[in-house]
Design an enzyme around this catalytic site. Structure first.
Site, short mmCIF file in Angstrom:
data_model
loop_
_atom_site.label_atom_id
_atom_site.label_comp_id
_atom_site.label_asym_id
_atom_site.label_seq_id
_atom_site.Cartn_x
_atom_site.Cartn_y
_atom_site.Cartn_z
N GLU A 91 46.62 22.43 53.81
CA GLU A 91 46.63 21.72 52.30
C GLU A 91 47.92 22.60 51.64
O GLU A 91 47.49 23.60 50.51
CB GLU A 91 45.56 21.40 51.86
N LYS A 275 36.14 18.00 44.31
CA LYS A 275 36.81 18.28 45.77
C LYS A 275 37.81 18.97 45.48
O LYS A 275 38.30 19.68 46.67
CB LYS A 275 37.64 17.13 46.11
N ASP A 291 31.27 29.39 56.42
CA ASP A 291 30.47 27.80 57.01
C ASP A 291 30.36 26.88 56.06
O ASP A 291 29.60 26.42 55.52
CB ASP A 291 28.72 27.81 57.81
N HIS A 389 53.76 19.66 44.15
CA HIS A 389 53.97 19.76 45.51
C HIS A 389 55.32 19.51 45.29
O HIS A 389 55.92 20.12 46.80
CB HIS A 389 53.17 18.91 45.91
C1 MEV Z 1 44.13 17.68 45.54
O1 MEV Z 1 43.90 18.34 47.38
C2 MEV Z 1 42.73 17.99 44.26
C3 MEV Z 1 42.99 17.25 43.29
O2 MEV Z 1 42.77 15.93 43.51
C4 MEV Z 1 41.77 17.41 42.35
C5 MEV Z 1 41.98 17.00 41.03
O3 MEV Z 1 42.26 16.16 40.58
O4 MEV Z 1 40.92 17.44 39.94
C6 MEV Z 1 43.77 17.94 42.68
#
Ligand code: MEV
Length: 447
Positions: A91, A275, A291, A389
């Site tokens: 990513e 995430k 892992d 990005h």
């Molecule tokens: C993207 O991979 C992760 C984010 O969405 C985390 C977040 O929103 O805190 C940018």
């Protein structure tokens, strides 16, 4: 809770302003110098590390290999030590965001981190018991016998100072298949991730449990909710360090606290919040041959431990206006055994990290998770994440168009400003740029 903290000083540095602007070879050379990589280890980085034969021994039905980028996040200071963080991830933006957050953290002295003893849980499920409390008492009375059988199953872990650390018996009087008892074996696995050891221990102890209780044992397996093997990290960042050209530091902090508040009350946001944290942690797990599915399972189960899914980090503003942050989560990672040793590049990653115990690796990973969350919240609370990005994407397009050296940033900036990040436009800009220097338009030299 019994957290310990690793504290090692070193003359290495992880600080490298503009590291991302170096050509790939120069970056690799610098990391190799910092980490003392041999020529052979440097070669592994360029050829992907794993031979077909090694891949074939790792899993079943192999027909090839699958490469991913191996990157290094810079600027990390953890417990006063300079740390280069190897990351394997597909990513874009994650490595850049992490390096940026680690630089911000330096303004407050970097990250403080600690970890619990590496104690895993194994579970043994016992059915067909006429009285759960009698069976539980019998099991507790046989703790020393269980210890002896368990430790005999893992002599090498015991030799390294690990072994049985106790048991817990959990009754489930009413389940869809009737009453059952679950015996938790607490096992110190030292520098291993520990799945194999704990599973072996559970299988070795199961006949004894069945014998003394008269019950029937079904599952014998570790739990990925490694809540006795947590790591934590903390950071303090003064508002000045967080300011951007468009946002004063105090406002950035306010936005971060508002983002945090949303994650506290809303599982939909908490999932995304966590995430982002795992973006960083999983990438280090992959690089070191750990892992990452086990880490994911543990992290999310821990996030929901009180019945509601919550963020794994906390952010606050202290009396002096400084931003404080803390992460705490189970991190069952190893530096010996499994792919950490079988994958040649995982060994290189561990050398770059320069860690001497699984706990130290977990502490760095906790700091990485906290840094990744800081980067995400800071971006979300200010310009949004798309701009970052876009900037990265624009650089990639500029390079694809043939831009080299300083041309890359100049063209990328124009692409972003024009909100037209396309290869054709990048080629045009490159022709213009080179034309304005040489008076002669020409097609990208490397594109
Ligand atoms: C993207 O991979 C992760 C984010 O969405 C985390 C977040 O929103 O805190 C940018």
């Amino acid at each position: 809770m019994a957290f310990s903290m690793s504290h090692v000083m070193s003359s290495r540095t992880s600080r490298y302003p503009g590291f991302y602007r170096l050509p790939l070879e120069a970056r690799a050379r610098w990391v190799a110098e910092q980490a003392g990589l041999t020529l052979e280890e440097q070669m592994l980085l360029t050829n992907g590390g794993l031979t077909l034969e090694e891949a074939d021994h790792m899993v079943e039905n192999v027909i090839g290999r699958f490469a991913l980028p191996f990157a290094v996040a810079v600027n990390f200071q953890v417990n006063g030590r300079e740390v280069l963080v190897p990351m394997v991830i597909e990513e874009p933006s994650v490595v850049a965001a992490l390096s940026h957050a680690a630089r911000l953290a330096r303004a407050g002295g970097g990250f403080l981190a600690g970890s619990e003893e590496p104690i895993m849980r194994g579970q043994i499920q016992v059915m067909d018991l006429s009285d759960l409390s009698v069976a539980a008492r019998v099991i507790e009375e046989h703790t020393e016998a269980i210890r002896a059988v368990a430790e005999a199953a893992t002599p090498s872990i015991v030799a390294r100072g690990g072994g049985f650390r106790g048991l817990e018996v959990v009754p489930f009087p009413a389940t869809p298949v009737g009453p059952m008892l679950v015996v938790h074996l607490l096992y110190d696995v030292r520098d291993a991730m520990g799945a194999n050891a704990v599973n072996a221990v559970c299988e070795a102890v199961a006949p004894l449990i069945a014998g003394i209780t008269g019950g029937r044992v079904v599952l014998r397996i570790l739990s990925n909710l490694a809540d006795r093997r947590r790591a934590w990290a903390e950071v303090r960042i003064p508002p000045e360090a967080l300011a951007t050209p468009d946002f004063p530091g105090d406002e950035v902090i306010r936005g971060i606290l508002e983002a945090q508040a949303l994650a506290e009350v809303d599982p939909y946001r908490a999932a995304t919040h966590n995430k982002g944290i795992m973006n960083g942690i999983d990438a280090v797990a992959l690089a070191t041959g750990n892992d990452w599915r086990a880490l994911e399972a543990g992290a999310h189960a821990y996030a929901a431990r009180d019945g509601r899914y919550r963020p794994l980090t906390r952010w606050w503003r202290d009396e002096s206006g400084v931003l404080g942050g803390r992460i705490e989560l189970p991190l069952a990672v190893g530096i010996v055994g499994g792919a950490t040793q079988a994958h040649p590049l995982a060994r290189v990653a561990l050398k770059i990290l320069n860690v001497s115990s699984a706990g130290e690796l977990a502490e760095i990973m906790a700091a990485v998770g906290l840094a990744q969350n800081l980067a995400a919240l800071r971006a979300l609370a200010t310009e949004g994440i798309q701009r970052g990005h876009m900037a990265l994407h624009a650089r990639q397009i500029a390079m694809a168009a043939g831009a080299a050296g300083e041309e890359i940033d100049r063209i990328a900036e124009r692409l972003v400003a024009e909100r037209n990040i396309r290869l054709a436009r990048a080629r045009e800009l490159l022709r213009e740029l080179r034309g304005s220097i040489t008076g002669e338009p020409r097609e990208g030299a490397h594109g």
